[in-house]
Design an enzyme around this catalytic site. Structure first.
Site, mmCIF file in Angstrom:
data_model
loop_
_atom_site.group_PDB
_atom_site.id
_atom_site.type_symbol
_atom_site.label_atom_id
_atom_site.label_comp_id
_atom_site.label_asym_id
_atom_site.label_seq_id
_atom_site.Cartn_x
_atom_site.Cartn_y
_atom_site.Cartn_z
ATOM 1 N N LYS A 57 0.846 -1.208 0.000
ATOM 2 C CA LYS A 57 0.000 0.000 0.000
ATOM 3 C C LYS A 57 0.877 1.252 0.000
ATOM 4 O O LYS A 57 0.587 2.217 -0.709
ATOM 5 C CB LYS A 57 -0.914 0.012 1.232
ATOM 6 C CG LYS A 57 -2.027 -1.027 1.166
ATOM 7 C CD LYS A 57 -2.842 -1.044 2.461
ATOM 8 C CE LYS A 57 -3.939 -2.097 2.413
ATOM 9 N NZ LYS A 57 -4.719 -2.160 3.676
ATOM 10 N N ALA A 83 -1.515 0.453 6.854
ATOM 11 C CA ALA A 83 -1.844 -0.634 7.772
ATOM 12 C C ALA A 83 -2.653 -1.688 7.039
ATOM 13 O O ALA A 83 -3.256 -1.413 5.998
ATOM 14 C CB ALA A 83 -2.647 -0.085 8.955
ATOM 15 N N ASP A 84 -2.665 -2.888 7.582
ATOM 16 C CA ASP A 84 -3.517 -3.925 7.019
ATOM 17 C C ASP A 84 -3.919 -4.859 8.152
ATOM 18 O O ASP A 84 -3.262 -4.897 9.202
ATOM 19 C CB ASP A 84 -2.796 -4.713 5.923
ATOM 20 C CG ASP A 84 -3.791 -5.551 5.131
ATOM 21 O OD1 ASP A 84 -4.545 -4.956 4.340
ATOM 22 O OD2 ASP A 84 -3.849 -6.768 5.332
ATOM 23 N N GLN A 85 -4.980 -5.582 7.929
ATOM 24 C CA GLN A 85 -5.453 -6.473 8.976
ATOM 25 C C GLN A 85 -6.149 -7.684 8.368
ATOM 26 O O GLN A 85 -6.810 -7.572 7.348
ATOM 27 C CB GLN A 85 -6.437 -5.727 9.880
ATOM 28 C CG GLN A 85 -6.889 -6.545 11.081
ATOM 29 C CD GLN A 85 -7.882 -5.782 11.923
ATOM 30 O OE1 GLN A 85 -8.850 -5.245 11.414
ATOM 31 N NE2 GLN A 85 -7.641 -5.712 13.214
ATOM 32 N N SER A 120 -1.124 -4.987 10.944
ATOM 33 C CA SER A 120 0.213 -4.410 10.761
ATOM 34 C C SER A 120 0.120 -2.899 10.699
ATOM 35 O O SER A 120 -0.923 -2.340 10.346
ATOM 36 C CB SER A 120 0.822 -4.904 9.447
ATOM 37 O OG SER A 120 0.020 -4.453 8.356
#
Length: 203
Positions: A57, A83-85, A120
């Site tokens: 990203k 961020a990622d989840q 993250s």
């Protein structure tokens, strides 16, 4: 009162909960979104997957910025936060549901059970190029979730746009959350303590 001091923040996410959390942390920021095909990036471990996606990203957003502007000697440092989840349930990694049926199946699976979120955070200093990343995990335990509540969640639609169809903070879901091991901000997609630590490290 914004407490950015002498740096700017770009939040690389359209997530309303991430915007809310970053604002709660006292920061001023602008928002840019990364348009990437998350399905192209595959990792076996959820921790590795979410960190890789946060980097992808950041790369996508940076590719659309006039990066030389951020690197000028007298420019204030600008930090890009991505961020990622994912949700982990029964050993399987769950991303955003493909459709209402999958969202329904996901949520039924949490009923009277538990799931984990693995999220993250990546902070990229656009002036220096320094990148600092990390991940955080939380566990959520659920009471039985009635079918009509699940149907109302699907009809209302927000759950279709989040990892694992899981929104513990949603007014329809929250009464059925038994316990959270970890922090609620981590479950919502932006762990405050980790984000703060990475901001300081990236400066």
């Amino acid at each position: 009162m914004a407490r950015n001091g002498s740096f700017k923040i770009i939040l690389g996410s359209s997530s309303s909960s991430r915007k809310q959390i970053l604002a709660e942390m006292g920061y001023d920021f602008t928002v840019k979104t990364a348009d990437i095909d998350e399905k192209e990036i595959r990792k076996d471990k959820p921790e590795e997957l979410v960190v890789a996606l946060a980097h992808a990203k950041a790369d996508a957003i940076i590719s659309r910025l006039q990066i030389s502007d951020f690197r000028e000697v007298d420019a204030e440092p600008t930090l890009l936060i991505t961020a990622d989840q994912v949700v982990v349930h029964g050993g399987m990694i769950r991303e955003k549901p493909a459709d209402a049926d999958e969202a329904r199946e996901f949520i039924k699976g949490y009923s009277a059970g538990h799931a984990s979120t693995v999220g993250s955070v990546l902070v990229t200093n656009l002036k220096t190029g320094i990148r600092k990343d990390g991940w955080d995990k939380a566990e959520i335990y659920f009471h039985k979730i009635p079918d009509e509540v699940i149907e109302n969640l699907i009809k209302e639609g927000d759950v279709l746009y989040v990892a694992g169809g899981l929104m513990v903070e949603h007014p329809l879901t929250s009464p059925f959350v038994d316990a959270v091991v970890g922090t609620i901000d981590s479950v919502m997609g932006l762990p405050k303590a980790l984000t703060e630590k990475l901001i300081q490290e990236a400066l």
